[in-house]
Design a protein around this motif. Sequence first.
Motif, PDB file in Angstrom:
ATOM      1  N   TRP A   1      19.154  66.954  51.379  1.00 45.25           N
ATOM      2  CA  TRP A   1      17.925  67.465  50.773  1.00 45.25           C
ATOM      3  C   TRP A   1      17.518  66.521  49.666  1.00 45.25           C
ATOM      4  O   TRP A   1      18.390  65.947  48.992  1.00 45.25           O
ATOM      5  N   PRO A   2      16.230  66.293  49.434  1.00 43.96           N
ATOM      6  CA  PRO A   2      15.825  65.424  48.325  1.00 43.96           C
ATOM      7  C   PRO A   2      16.454  65.876  47.002  1.00 43.96           C
ATOM      8  O   PRO A   2      16.370  67.040  46.632  1.00 43.96           O
ATOM      9  N   GLY A   3      17.116  64.942  46.317  1.00 43.41           N
ATOM     10  CA  GLY A   3      17.748  65.253  45.051  1.00 43.41           C
ATOM     11  C   GLY A   3      19.204  65.651  45.153  1.00 43.41           C
ATOM     12  O   GLY A   3      19.867  65.843  44.123  1.00 43.41           O
ATOM     13  N   LEU A   4      19.728  65.785  46.374  1.00 46.66           N
ATOM     14  CA  LEU A   4      21.137  66.145  46.526  1.00 46.66           C
ATOM     15  C   LEU A   4      22.017  64.984  46.084  1.00 46.66           C
ATOM     16  O   LEU A   4      21.734  63.824  46.405  1.00 46.66           O
ATOM     17  N   PRO A   5      23.093  65.243  45.346  1.00 46.31           N
ATOM     18  CA  PRO A   5      23.996  64.163  44.942  1.00 46.31           C
ATOM     19  C   PRO A   5      24.595  63.448  46.151  1.00 46.31           C
ATOM     20  O   PRO A   5      24.651  64.002  47.257  1.00 46.31           O
ATOM     21  N   PRO A   6      25.074  62.203  45.963  1.00 43.80           N
ATOM     22  CA  PRO A   6      25.697  61.459  47.056  1.00 43.80           C
ATOM     23  C   PRO A   6      26.918  62.199  47.613  1.00 43.80           C
ATOM     24  O   PRO A   6      27.537  63.016  46.926  1.00 43.80           O
ATOM     25  N   ALA A   7      27.278  61.872  48.845  1.00 47.05           N
ATOM     26  CA  ALA A   7      28.365  62.563  49.530  1.00 47.05           C
ATOM     27  C   ALA A   7      29.671  62.506  48.732  1.00 47.05           C
ATOM     28  O   ALA A   7      30.385  63.511  48.632  1.00 47.05           O
ATOM     29  N   ALA A   8      30.004  61.353  48.181  1.00 39.62           N
ATOM     30  CA  ALA A   8      31.257  61.227  47.430  1.00 39.62           C
ATOM     31  C   ALA A   8      31.270  62.165  46.226  1.00 39.62           C
ATOM     32  O   ALA A   8      32.319  62.739  45.883  1.00 39.62           O
ATOM     33  N   GLU A   9      30.140  62.342  45.589  1.00 38.31           N
ATOM     34  CA  GLU A   9      30.050  63.248  44.446  1.00 38.31           C
ATOM     35  C   GLU A   9      30.141  64.706  44.887  1.00 38.31           C
ATOM     36  O   GLU A   9      30.721  65.546  44.200  1.00 38.31           O
ATOM     37  N   LEU A  10      29.580  65.000  46.045  1.00 36.05           N
ATOM     38  CA  LEU A  10      29.632  66.372  46.552  1.00 36.05           C
ATOM     39  C   LEU A  10      31.069  66.837  46.721  1.00 36.05           C
ATOM     40  O   LEU A  10      31.408  67.980  46.390  1.00 36.05           O
ATOM     41  N   LEU A  11      31.909  65.969  47.241  1.00 35.23           N
ATOM     42  CA  LEU A  11      33.310  66.334  47.427  1.00 35.23           C
ATOM     43  C   LEU A  11      33.965  66.648  46.087  1.00 35.23           C
ATOM     44  O   LEU A  11      34.730  67.613  45.965  1.00 35.23           O
ATOM     45  N   GLN A  12      33.643  65.875  45.060  1.00 32.81           N
ATOM     46  CA  GLN A  12      34.194  66.117  43.733  1.00 32.81           C
ATOM     47  C   GLN A  12      33.683  67.425  43.141  1.00 32.81           C
ATOM     48  O   GLN A  12      34.374  68.076  42.346  1.00 32.81           O
ATOM     49  N   LEU A  13      32.488  67.834  43.531  1.00 28.55           N
ATOM     50  CA  LEU A  13      31.913  69.086  43.039  1.00 28.55           C
ATOM     51  C   LEU A  13      32.480  70.310  43.761  1.00 28.55           C
ATOM     52  O   LEU A  13      32.204  71.440  43.364  1.00 28.55           O
ATOM     53  N   GLY A  14      33.233  70.066  44.832  1.00 27.69           N
ATOM     54  CA  GLY A  14      33.854  71.169  45.556  1.00 27.69           C
ATOM     55  C   GLY A  14      33.220  71.492  46.897  1.00 27.69           C
ATOM     56  O   GLY A  14      33.602  72.465  47.546  1.00 27.69           O
ATOM     57  N   VAL A  15      32.235  70.687  47.317  1.00 28.35           N
ATOM     58  CA  VAL A  15      31.605  70.908  48.618  1.00 28.35           C
ATOM     59  C   VAL A  15      32.556  70.491  49.727  1.00 28.35           C
ATOM     60  O   VAL A  15      33.240  69.469  49.632  1.00 28.35           O
ATOM     61  N   VAL A  16      32.597  71.268  50.791  1.00 29.43           N
ATOM     62  CA  VAL A  16      33.487  71.004  51.919  1.00 29.43           C
ATOM     63  C   VAL A  16      32.721  70.457  53.118  1.00 29.43           C
ATOM     64  O   VAL A  16      33.256  69.666  53.900  1.00 29.43           O
ATOM     65  N   ARG A  17      31.452  70.834  53.259  1.00 24.81           N
ATOM     66  CA  ARG A  17      30.712  70.547  54.490  1.00 24.81           C
ATOM     67  C   ARG A  17      29.284  70.145  54.150  1.00 24.81           C
ATOM     68  O   ARG A  17      28.631  70.793  53.333  1.00 24.81           O
ATOM     69  N   LEU A  18      28.803  69.075  54.796  1.00 23.70           N
ATOM     70  CA  LEU A  18      27.454  68.574  54.575  1.00 23.70           C
ATOM     71  C   LEU A  18      26.716  68.520  55.906  1.00 23.70           C
ATOM     72  O   LEU A  18      27.176  67.896  56.854  1.00 23.70           O
ATOM     73  N   SER A  19      25.569  69.200  55.973  1.00 21.92           N
ATOM     74  CA  SER A  19      24.776  69.248  57.193  1.00 21.92           C
ATOM     75  C   SER A  19      23.546  68.358  57.074  1.00 21.92           C
ATOM     76  O   SER A  19      22.952  68.236  56.000  1.00 21.92           O
ATOM     77  N   ALA A  20      23.142  67.766  58.209  1.00 28.88           N
ATOM     78  CA  ALA A  20      21.949  66.926  58.234  1.00 28.88           C
ATOM     79  C   ALA A  20      20.682  67.756  58.333  1.00 28.88           C
ATOM     80  O   ALA A  20      19.597  67.274  58.016  1.00 28.88           O
ATOM     81  N   GLY A  21      20.783  69.012  58.807  1.00 25.90           N
ATOM     82  CA  GLY A  21      19.607  69.849  58.970  1.00 25.90           C
ATOM     83  C   GLY A  21      18.721  69.346  60.104  1.00 25.90           C
ATOM     84  O   GLY A  21      19.203  68.733  61.065  1.00 25.90           O
ATOM     85  N   SER A  22      17.437  69.559  59.974  1.00 24.97           N
ATOM     86  CA  SER A  22      16.505  69.169  61.038  1.00 24.97           C
ATOM     87  C   SER A  22      15.899  67.796  60.815  1.00 24.97           C
ATOM     88  O   SER A  22      14.976  67.389  61.535  1.00 24.97           O
ATOM     89  N   GLY A  23      16.418  67.042  59.853  1.00 25.67           N
ATOM     90  CA  GLY A  23      15.822  65.755  59.493  1.00 25.67           C
ATOM     91  C   GLY A  23      15.817  64.734  60.616  1.00 25.67           C
ATOM     92  O   GLY A  23      14.838  64.006  60.805  1.00 25.67           O
ATOM     93  N   ILE A  24      16.926  64.654  61.381  1.00 31.53           N
ATOM     94  CA  ILE A  24      16.993  63.641  62.444  1.00 31.53           C
ATOM     95  C   ILE A  24      15.974  63.933  63.548  1.00 31.53           C
ATOM     96  O   ILE A  24      15.191  63.048  63.913  1.00 31.53           O
TER      97      ILE A  24
END
Length: 264
Positions: free
Chosen positions: A200-223
Amino acid sequence: MSVFKQLHDGRQLLHLPNAWDAGSARLFESLGAAAIATTSAGVAWAQGYADNDHLPVDSAIAVAANIARVITVPLSVDFENGYAADPEQVARNVLRLIHVGVAGINLEDGNDAPALLADKIRAIKALAAQSERDIFINVRTDVYLKGLAPESERVAEVLQRAALYKAAGADGLFVPGICLPDDIKAVAADAGLPLNVMDWPGLPPAAELLQLGVVRLSAGSGIPQALWSVAAGMAKGFLDTGSAGPLIARAMPYGDLQALFLKP
């Protein structure tokens, strides 16, 4: 514990590209995806329907079965609201997904009362248990996506819903639209469920998400949205001039596409 559930252990961020048919799912698997998720929007558009519960449930299940036929990694299906209001009917619909080889689903609250989604979760888990099966239920709450609470109250609202859904038997929590690091960290810490966020626009980078406690990242309908745009541009060029334009030079070679689907 299922293979799909193990992918939510938090040791690394699970990247889930969202497919819309068997071909896109097989392509994403060939690129190294550990699991495949679908996008309800992409699936609906590819079948000639609008998103948001317009796709007939039989079509949704047929697409899932066709994807499961061609991939070997776990499949999670974006099942919108379960394609029914009645929890028992939703459970029967989900059991059909289990029977075609689906490992997980997204099930959303949208504008419905959270208690209704909790009832659906309980019904699914009960019917699956009767069949000696299980499925990973990733509950999607639209608190951020649809602005269901004032900004200052969204974390608290998500956590309140997460507690209800967890008690009903949910396995994961999907909060599309959440972007602020402090919000993500608070939800990840207190929800008690593996947290899934969406590109999503403004979402932190993937590496930062893991540090924040996120487990799963979805691409959504963007592709699929991007591909519809590319296809529209190429088709318009062809209709106007008889040429699909310079993008054809970037086309995936016919032989490479064939190789994705030919049995060794």
